[in-house]
Design a protein around this motif. Structure first.
Motif, short mmCIF file in Angstrom:
data_model
loop_
_atom_site.label_atom_id
_atom_site.label_comp_id
_atom_site.label_asym_id
_atom_site.label_seq_id
_atom_site.Cartn_x
_atom_site.Cartn_y
_atom_site.Cartn_z
N ASP A 246 0.83 -1.21 0.00
CA ASP A 246 0.00 0.00 0.00
C ASP A 246 0.86 1.25 0.00
O ASP A 246 0.57 2.22 -0.72
CB ASP A 246 -0.93 -0.01 1.22
CG ASP A 246 -1.98 -1.11 1.14
OD1 ASP A 246 -2.24 -1.59 0.00
OD2 ASP A 246 -2.50 -1.51 2.19
N VAL A 247 1.92 1.25 0.77
CA VAL A 247 2.81 2.42 0.80
C VAL A 247 3.47 2.62 -0.56
O VAL A 247 3.57 3.75 -1.07
CB VAL A 247 3.87 2.25 1.91
CG1 VAL A 247 4.93 3.33 1.79
CG2 VAL A 247 3.22 2.30 3.27
N ALA A 248 3.91 1.52 -1.19
CA ALA A 248 4.55 1.64 -2.50
C ALA A 248 3.56 2.13 -3.55
O ALA A 248 3.90 2.95 -4.41
CB ALA A 248 5.14 0.29 -2.91
N ARG A 249 2.31 1.64 -3.48
CA ARG A 249 1.29 2.12 -4.44
C ARG A 249 0.98 3.59 -4.22
O ARG A 249 0.76 4.35 -5.17
CB ARG A 249 0.03 1.28 -4.31
CG ARG A 249 0.15 -0.15 -4.81
CD ARG A 249 -1.21 -0.81 -4.92
NE ARG A 249 -1.10 -2.21 -5.31
CZ ARG A 249 -1.16 -3.23 -4.47
NH1 ARG A 249 -1.29 -3.00 -3.15
NH2 ARG A 249 -1.06 -4.47 -4.90
N THR A 250 0.95 4.01 -2.97
CA THR A 250 0.69 5.42 -2.68
C THR A 250 1.76 6.32 -3.28
O THR A 250 1.49 7.44 -3.73
CB THR A 250 0.61 5.63 -1.16
OG1 THR A 250 -0.40 4.77 -0.61
CG2 THR A 250 0.26 7.08 -0.83
N TYR A 257 7.65 -2.75 -10.18
CA TYR A 257 8.36 -2.29 -8.98
C TYR A 257 7.87 -3.05 -7.75
O TYR A 257 8.67 -3.41 -6.88
CB TYR A 257 8.13 -0.79 -8.80
CG TYR A 257 8.96 -0.17 -7.70
CD1 TYR A 257 10.19 0.40 -7.97
CD2 TYR A 257 8.51 -0.17 -6.37
CE1 TYR A 257 10.96 0.98 -6.97
CE2 TYR A 257 9.27 0.39 -5.36
CZ TYR A 257 10.49 0.96 -5.67
OH TYR A 257 11.26 1.50 -4.66
N LEU A 258 6.56 -3.27 -7.65
CA LEU A 258 6.01 -3.99 -6.50
C LEU A 258 6.57 -5.42 -6.43
O LEU A 258 6.84 -5.93 -5.34
CB LEU A 258 4.49 -4.03 -6.59
CG LEU A 258 3.76 -2.70 -6.45
CD1 LEU A 258 2.27 -2.90 -6.68
CD2 LEU A 258 4.01 -2.07 -5.09
N ILE A 259 6.76 -6.06 -7.59
CA ILE A 259 7.24 -7.44 -7.59
C ILE A 259 8.72 -7.50 -7.25
O ILE A 259 9.14 -8.24 -6.34
CB ILE A 259 6.97 -8.10 -8.96
CG1 ILE A 259 5.46 -8.23 -9.19
CG2 ILE A 259 7.63 -9.47 -9.03
CD1 ILE A 259 5.10 -8.76 -10.57
N PHE A 260 9.54 -6.71 -7.97
CA PHE A 260 10.99 -6.86 -7.87
C PHE A 260 11.61 -6.07 -6.72
O PHE A 260 12.70 -6.41 -6.25
CB PHE A 260 11.65 -6.46 -9.19
CG PHE A 260 11.34 -7.39 -10.32
CD1 PHE A 260 11.97 -8.61 -10.43
CD2 PHE A 260 10.39 -7.04 -11.27
CE1 PHE A 260 11.67 -9.47 -11.47
CE2 PHE A 260 10.09 -7.91 -12.32
CZ PHE A 260 10.73 -9.13 -12.42
#
Length: 349
Positions: A246-250, A257-260
């Motif tokens: 959630d922080v990364a999506r924000t 990016y979320l995966i790696f």
């Protein structure tokens, strides 16, 4: 209003517990006591070597011993290194740490070698040729060192090839199953059906499908590694904390990016557990695969020596296997410690 003014006024610093004061009123710092290593731990290797040498030279032999003298030479080397380490112990910190850790193990190993010779060559409690003494085993290792080195080299190539292939495929399938719901829906039943089957059970099919025995052995090792690494990678990816994502999506992170950069680093502890489990199964599969069609390797060497009833060579190959596999496992531990250095102090290793 008066309450607000009192809160804004500077408060005196909190006085914590002070160290004990001496007679003059000066504070004294607590002394740090260094734990001394007991002398019996430092002298474990020389004492063990002396016991083994006494058994070798003074206890009469009931069975013929090949006159190679490699075994007593090894004991003399252990004795000299033990005495040298004990003499240099007070001067080198790194040597002190290693000796505190290794001396008891090496001391027990040398005493075990002496007991081994006492039971086999001296007392004859274990019959020849199935249970040769250490003199016969080390003599066979030295006399056949060229074939042993060649077999070890081929086993290393076969193990690294199969392990690398299995890890590469397992990481791809594990990340895919752990991240994508549709892949998890179709992939988890396949894992549950194919994964529990031992890799050695696929030997008849591998010999038919693979173009050569070498490729079949590499495929069997890769299959043995694939299941535990895939399962634990998928589990680690799937159990990534939602707050991290959630922080990364924000902050505008996309799926790659979320995966790696988020999910895979968070799943690294689980991935390394799978790598260790896969390494253990790859050792077993390597030895079995080398007995089926492959004309080189430590597993083949053991089978060949057993066929000629040369059990000294069999035990010599087993000793090399133990050193070979433990070295590879130690290297993987070092890689784990380097990659997951942030876990030190957080969890117990």
């Amino acid at each position: 209003m008066s309450t607000i003014v009192e809160e804004l006024q500077p408060q005196p610093p909190a006085v914590g517990p002070q160290p004990p004061a001496n007679v003059e009123g000066n504070y004294t710092t607590p002394r740090v006591t260094k734990t001394k290593t007991p002398p019996q731990k430092l002298l474990a290797v020389p004492v063990g070597a002396c016991i083994a040498l006494a058994i070798h030279f003074f206890v009469p032999k009931s069975e013929p011993v090949p006159p190679t003298h490699y075994y007593p030479l090894l004991l003399f080397v252990m004795l000299g290194l033990g005495l040298l380490g004990a003499a240099l112990y007070p001067f080198f910190e790194g040597l002190r740490k290693r000796m505190r850790h290794l001396c008891p193990i090496l001391g027990v190993a040398t005493i075990t070698a002496g007991v081994w010779e006492l039971v086999t060559s001296c007392l004859g409690l274990l019959p020849l040729p199935y249970f040769p003494g250490p003199e016969g085993v080390f003599g066979s290792m030295v006399s056949d060192y060229k074939l042993l080195f060649d077999s070890t080299w081929h086993s290393l190539i076969l193990l690294v090839s199969g392990y690398a292939l299995g890890v590469a495929i397992a990481l791809i399938t594990g990340v895919t199953i752990g991240w994508f719901a549709h892949a998890r829906y179709w992939g988890m039943p396949l894992l549950k059906v194919v994964g529990p089957i031992p890799a050695t059970a696929w030997i008849p099919l591998a010999m038919v499908v693979a173009p050569s025995a070498l490729f079949s052995a590499i495929g069997l090792i890769a299959l043995a590694v694939w299941f535990p690494v895939t399962m634990l990678t998928a589990s680690g990816i799937n159990n990534t904390r939602a707050s991290y994502l959630d922080v990364a999506r924000t902050l505008g992170a996309r799926q790659a990016y979320l995966i790696f950069r988020v999910a895979i680093p968070a799943a690294l502890p689980n991935i390394f557990i799978g790598l260790f489990m896969g390494l253990g199964t790859s050792f077993l599969t390597l030895v079995v695969a080398e007995n089926v069609g492959v004309k080189s390797g430590l597993g083949w060497y053991v089978s060949w020596a057993q066929g000629w009833a040369e059990y000294g060579k069999v035990y010599g190959a087993l000793i090399i296997m133990a050193a070979f596999f433990s070295t590879i496992m130690t290297v993987l531990f070092k890689v784990r410690d380097r990659v997951l250095v942030w876990q030190k102090g957080v969890i117990k290793w």
